[in-house]
Design a protein around this motif. Structure first.
Motif, short mmCIF file in Angstrom:
data_model
loop_
_atom_site.label_atom_id
_atom_site.label_comp_id
_atom_site.label_asym_id
_atom_site.label_seq_id
_atom_site.Cartn_x
_atom_site.Cartn_y
_atom_site.Cartn_z
N GLY A 1 0.37 -0.89 -0.22
CA GLY A 1 0.30 0.40 0.61
C GLY A 1 1.03 1.34 -0.02
N ILE A 2 1.72 1.27 0.51
CA ILE A 2 2.73 2.62 0.41
C ILE A 2 3.43 2.73 -0.51
N ALA A 3 3.94 1.64 -0.41
CA ALA A 3 4.50 1.79 -2.27
C ALA A 3 3.89 2.23 -3.52
N LEU A 4 2.35 1.81 -3.05
CA LEU A 4 1.80 2.60 -4.03
C LEU A 4 1.41 3.94 -3.80
N LEU A 5 1.21 3.94 -2.62
CA LEU A 5 0.93 5.28 -2.55
C LEU A 5 2.01 6.21 -3.08
N LEU A 6 3.15 5.83 -2.30
CA LEU A 6 4.66 6.90 -2.98
C LEU A 6 4.50 7.06 -4.06
N MET A 7 3.87 5.83 -4.57
CA MET A 7 4.18 6.31 -6.40
C MET A 7 3.34 7.63 -7.04
N TRP A 8 1.99 7.50 -6.27
CA TRP A 8 0.51 7.80 -6.71
C TRP A 8 1.25 9.34 -6.51
N ALA A 9 1.96 9.08 -5.23
CA ALA A 9 2.30 11.44 -5.21
C ALA A 9 2.87 10.81 -6.01
N ALA A 10 4.24 10.47 -6.82
CA ALA A 10 5.70 10.91 -7.52
C ALA A 10 4.43 11.49 -9.06
#
Lengths: 292, 440, 462
Positions: free
Chosen positions: C57-66
């Motif tokens: 979840g966190i990985a996706l969140l960070l990618m998304w934010a980027a």
């Protein structure tokens, strides 16, 4: 300048010497704690009742000793017995230690070293010192030797300074090894060479007394032998006091020996007698290797 | 006699000559010694004097800002002016013209100010912000309409300066002021009538920035700094400790670790403004985070303080003796358990000390914040790490730049507050260190 | 779903995963003979399940934010009318800014509202749907991650090793952040700087004698106006840092010498912390002090002597900067002087040298590498110092070595170019990054050399 046979200068005790009972009364009064004669003929340094405190520790207790011109006196004793402390009193090196307090009568040529009017700079110019670990300055070999002459203004010009440097290196037996690289840093020399450089540095100021604080303890046997030869040569011109842990060394280089124990001088006498026929029980135990 | 084997040694000085030459050099050398010693003492004094001068200037300029001149006015809350419809609708109340009430009260006090120009001069004495406190009073309690209530209202900053100069004993021409003769005469009358008083400047501690010096406060900037430090602490402490643990406990010596190490040391010495450029380019332009947000400020300061925290934490971990590690491993703990159960708790005080010192540095930092838009003029007190705000040191910079003379004392006062915060933080660090420091 | 809500949900899932994982371990253990039959403590099974839930979840969140913002922006740009879409980059950036402001409801310029309304609506709706998709995906990923972890749990599963492995990876990542920061600085700053150098030749920037960026106005004439010869800035920086070092090095060195060689311990105990206070004062305070107190003082003194002194003379800023780095120089010199072995001093004293002779001829030469390293670090500090010069030095780029004149510095120009309204991609803004790159490279070199010198020096006496 007189060349003197070493034995001439030694204060030879009476043949039946030794036990405290037969000592001259005067000597006993001078140094009640000490066995043997603390006085020297033709003394350059005269210490009577010297005491040193480091904070609460009483490092040197009521010590009296003379150092005569042209003699080599060895100061021996177990570690922490006060021999280095005593040595450092003789050119007031203890001044640099904040907690040290020195009392008693220390005289150089009859002048009180610790009197108010005595100048430390002058005193140290007259009483040089060589340390346990060679400590050349981070400068060239030439500048190391020239240092003392420069600060004291001993040379009027460059030629005079050159003379002083060459002369000192020569007398320290170093000139052949370094004459081609006087501009190299002094720290680049081997340990033994560094120590001889320090000796050259000291004699460049033309002192009357040289104090040596275990000058060979950081050196290998070959370098040690060279320094010992050097001390032998230098004794013709200077009074030398040497602190050493090695009894063989004391026996080889000195004419007189003082044995220190827990801040007191236990016994003083001609070196051969101290090592062959000590009067004090503690001296005997030490020189026979029972402790130390 | 010794045979000279070389003419060099024959030229050696005699002991007497040596002594003479040393003696000749002594006077000059001791003079140099004294001079050198004096230079040293002089430099130390200079350093201390600089510090005293700095503090003296700041405190001398700033202490007066903690008090502010107020005028005692009997305000008649005229319902006809505020709420002609009588509906007590908050929309109406909030936009009503409260300045009329102030003007009326002033006219009552000084009736002879009759002409238009005179009245304008009279009204100028009271701060333009007085109406806000009237509005707040009414909004809080609409029942007050129709009544008359005595209120202390802030005076204009120009008046405030003049009154403070008077209070400190300066008279007449010594005080340069933009107030007219007429205004000064009125003020003296009001003073005589005990209508004017210097009171605690609460606005300074409770409000945000303002164009009017007498209304400007540091609360907005303080809160901005707080949010920023919060972000910085939450990020840089765990990250810094984690990096320190890895480098001290797990990393094997290799060129790579050397690179990381050199890099950390270098980063600690990179100018702070460069971190600001990084923040602008990465956080704002690339990730599209809002400008002026404490979050971005906190991120930038995190990157800046990280090296400090890492270096301090490594020192703290290093000071835990190996025997503790051996004991833990000896009873079968895994390396990770050894670190987290034994080494970390023992190193914690040292790490916290490092973190506090890093935070103190971050609190005083302003250059990188200029880059990420925290220099905007922001009146509202920020409500969270995403709302636009400024920071305490940046507020100082902004005020120091304003032309109004009254901002001088406020700038100095804000500096006093900032220095007080830093003092508390550093004192805490020192206390922590002395309280928990162990010698192994 | 807004971000805080999403994070709260994630936390709840993680907590649940932990307890469920632990529970599962316990229930697996019961038939096999109690906790002792497990490979690891039950809590490690919980940690493992929780990690399984949170990491994807966190990985996706960070990618998304980027990446989401730039994807959305690209879509919005596509939707714009031809005329707007084909604007030069700088103009397009302004337009996008307007659209974002309008979408956030912060646009007060009525005339442009209609023009961008469609785009703003699209922007808002794209963001809304992006947020919704993200929330759904994150929750789904968390559940599946948890499920995956859950089914791996066996009594002999090496949960502790797995968890510790993950922690170790996290530790490594944290230690890499410092490297990432350096690389980030280099990449981001040089990326913009390269764009600047495409418009202004490097040779003009490095050797040009004229700096007047303010004339470079909006697009259309970009690059054709404004001169970017940075030599006056370099000279100004050198002048002010030079004055600062001239103040700080002698005073700081003498303070260090006095405190370590002459002062009694009692005095040292008092004076050292007092001087450290000087180091802890924020630079903005120094800047204020320079502008408020020192500059007028210098001007007054100049008038007494009949000298022409600019109101923002380099001398004032340099002087105060010097005061600021005094404690820096003195503490680094102190370290260097204390590292000189006592034997060295004894050797000199034993030859009859006075204390000052010993210091000048033996201690300082021996400590020189350390002192030089400290001075280099101080120089790097002075060059990069911003607030003092922003507040007390001038803005006009005079090419002058006269300390009574007003000069400007690299950092001052970076601040002036970037504070306030800025158009991206104009050489004016990009110039700030070029200056920043210069600053970074120069200070980095100074730091590396200084740290290396200091390190060598320490090793020499260890």
């Amino acid at each position: 300048m007189l060349t003197m046979d070493k034995s001439e200068d030694v204060i030879v005790p009476p043949a039946d010497a030794a036990p405290a009972a037969v000592l001259p009364v005067a000597a006993e009064r001078i140094a009640p704690d000490t066995v043997g004669d603390v006085t020297a003929r033709n003394a350059v340094i005269c210490v009577r009742g010297g005491n040193v405190h480091y904070g609460d520790t009483h490092a040197l207790i009521n010590v009296s000793l003379d150092i005569g011109r042209n003699e080599v006196i060895a100061l021996i004793g177990p570690s922490g017995c006060g021999k280095s402390t005593f040595l450092r009193c003789l050119n007031r090196m203890n001044d640099t230690i904040e907690s040290a307090r020195v009392s008693g009568d220390f005289r150089l040529d009859g002048q009180d070293m610790y009197a108010k009017g005595t100048d430390v700079v002058m005193l140290r110019a007259r009483v040089g010192m060589v340390f346990q670990k060679p400590n050349p300055f981070p400068k060239s070999i030439y500048e190391n030797v020239a240092y003392g002459a420069r600060i004291h203004g001993l040379a009027a010009n460059r030629a005079e300074l050159d003379d002083i440097v060459y002369g000192s290196l020569e007398r320290a037996g170093l000139v052949d090894e370094v004459k081609d690289r006087l501009d190299d840093p002094g720290t680049g020399l081997s340990g033994g060479q560094q120590q001889r450089l320090c000796i050259a540095r000291t004699i460049a100021v033309n002192p009357e007394v040289i104090l040596m604080d275990e000058p060979c303890s950081a050196l290998d046997p070959i370098a040690t032998a060279r320094i010992e030869d050097l001390i032998d040569e230098l004794s013709a011109k200077y009074a030398i006091a040497i602190v050493t842990h090695s009894m063989q060394q004391a026996a080889r280089v000195s004419t007189r020996t003082a044995y220190f124990h827990l801040g007191r001088i236990m016994e003083v006498g001609p070196t051969d007698r101290i090592f062959t026929n000590p009067s004090h029980k503690l001296t005997e135990d030490y020189v026979t290797g029972r402790f130390g | 006699m010794m045979v000279p084997d070389d003419d060099r040694s024959s030229r050696q000085l005699s002991p007497e000559e040596t002594r003479r030459r040393v003696d000749a050099s002594l006077r000059r050398r001791y003079r140099r010694e004294r001079l050198f010693r004096f230079y040293g003492l002089f430099s130390v004094c200079l350093g201390v004097v600089f510090l005293l001068l700095l503090f003296g200037t700041i405190i001398g300029n700033g202490y007066s800002a903690f008090r502010q001149s107020f005028i005692h006015l009997d305000i008649h809350f005229d319902a006809d002016v505020i709420d002609p419809d009588g509906a007590r609708d908050s929309d109406v109340l909030s936009v009503a013209d409260y300045s009329l009430l102030v003007k009326a009260a002033l006219r009552e006090l000084i009736p002879e100010a009759a002409s238009r120009a005179e009245r304008r001069e009279l009204n100028q004495l009271v701060s333009a912000g007085a109406i806000f406190s009237l509005r707040d009073t009414v909004m809080a309690d609409p029942q007050i309409l129709g009544q008359t209530k005595p209120l202390w209202l802030p005076l204009n900053s120009e008046v405030d300066l003049w009154l403070k100069a008077q209070a400190s004993g300066k008279v007449g021409a010594e005080v340069s002021t933009r107030l007219s003769e007429q205004q000064l005469a009125w003020l003296e009358r009001l003073q005589a009538g005990e209508r004017i008083e210097l009171r605690l400047n609460r606005a300074f501690f409770t409000s945000g920035d303002s164009r009017e010096p007498e209304l400007a406060g540091i609360w907005g900037a303080t809160k901005g700094s707080f949010f920023m430090l919060l972000v910085t602490l939450l990020l840089s402490f765990p990250l810094g400790v984690a990096a320190a643990i890895y480098l001290e406990e797990f990393a094997r010596r290799s060129w790579w670790v050397d690179v990381v190490e050199v890099n950390i040391n270098n980063l600690a010495a990179v100018p702070s403004i460069v971190f600001g450029l990084l923040g602008l380019a990465v956080f704002i332009n690339f990730f599209g985070l809002p400008r002026s947000a404490p979050l971005v400020g906190g991120l930038v300061l995190t990157l800046m303080t990280l090296p400090v925290v890492i270096i301090a934490s490594r020192a703290a971990i290093k000071s835990v003796p190996p025997s503790v590690r051996e004991a833990a491993l000896g009873i079968g703990a895994s390396p990770m358990q050894m670190v987290f159960h034994h080494v970390l708790p023992l190193a914690m005080p040292g790490m916290l000390t490092g973190a506090i010192i890093g935070m103190a540095r971050a609190l005083g930092e302003s250059a990188p914040l200029l880059m990420i838009g925290m220099v905007a003029f922001i009146v509202d007190v920020p409500s969270g790490p995403m709302s636009p705000s400024t920071a305490l040191p940046v507020q100082i910079y902004l005020w120091a730049d304003s032309p109004e003379r009254a901002f001088v004392e406020r700038t100095s006062a804000a500096i006093m507050v900032l220095l007080a915060f830093l003092l508390v933080m550093n004192a805490t660090a020192v206390w922590l260190r002395s309280r928990f420091e162990r010698r192994w | 779903m807004r971000l805080p809500t999403l994070l709260l949900i994630l936390v709840a899932i993680v907590l649940a995963a932990f307890f469920l994982g632990r529970q599962r371990a316990l229930s697996l253990a019961r038939p096999a003979g109690g906790i002792r039959s497990l490979h690891s403590l039950p809590k490690y099974y919980g940690y493992y399940a929780a990690l399984g839930a949170v990491l994807p979840g966190i990985a996706l969140l960070l990618m998304w934010a980027a990446f989401s913002e730039s994807l959305i922006t690209a879509r919005v740009v596509q939707s714009l009318p031809e005329a707007l879409r084909n604007q030069p980059d700088a103009e397009l950036g302004l337009t996008l800014n307007d659209i974002r402001n309008l979408a956030a409801g912060q646009m007060f310029d009525e005339s442009r509202r209609a023009e961008f309304a469609v785009a703003a609506d699209l922007y808002n709706s794209l963001r809304e749907s992006s947020r919704r998709i993200l929330s759904g995906l994150v929750v789904a990923l968390s559940f599946s991650g948890f499920a995956l972890a859950w089914f791996q749990l066996r009594p002999q599963f090496r949960a502790r090793n797995r968890v510790e492995g993950a922690v170790k990876v996290a530790l490594i990542l944290a230690s890499l952040l410092a490297i990432a920061t350096t690389i980030g600085i280099l990449l981001s700053v040089s990326f913009e700087a390269v764009r600047f150098f495409r418009q202004v030749p490097l040779s003009e920037f490095l050797f040009g004698l004229n700096w007047s960026p303010q004339t470079a106005i909006r697009a259309g004439q970009v690059g054709s106006s404004g001169t970017f010869g940075a030599v006056p800035l370099f000279v100004g920086t050198l002048l002010i840092s030079g004055i600062a070092l001239l103040v700080a090095v002698p005073i700081g060195l003498m303070i260090a010498i006095y405190l370590s060689e002459y002062a009694r311990p009692a005095l040292r105990r008092i004076v050292k912390p007092v001087l450290e206070v000087l180091a802890g004062i924020p630079t903005v305070v120094y800047g204020y002090f320079a502008a408020l107190t020192v500059a007028p003082m210098i001007r007054l003194a100049g008038q007494q002597l009949g000298l022409e002194v600019a109101s923002e003379a380099a001398l004032g800023a340099g002087l105060v900067m010097g005061i600021m780095i005094i404690p820096f120089v003195s503490s680094l010199s102190d370290d260097a002087i204390n590292a000189v072995p006592q034997a060295m001093r004894d050797g000199s004293f034993a030859l009859g040298a006075t204390r000052s002779e010993t210091i000048k001829r033996v201690v300082v030469p021996a400590a020189l590498p350390g002192i030089v390293g400290g001075v280099l670090l101080a120089a790097s500090r002075a060059i990069g110092e911003t607030m003092i010069v922003v507040m007390a030095a001038g803005l006009s780029a005079n090419l002058s070595f006269n300390p009574l004149q007003s000069v400007t510095t690299v950092t001052v120009q970076i601040v002036t170019l970037l504070v306030g309204d800025q158009e991206f991609d104009s050489p004016k803004t990009l110039a700030a990054f070029a200056l920043g790159l210069m600053l970074f490279i120069v200070t980095l070199l100074l730091n590396i050399i200084a740290l290396q010198v200091v390190r060598r020096y320490r090793e020499q006496y260890e």
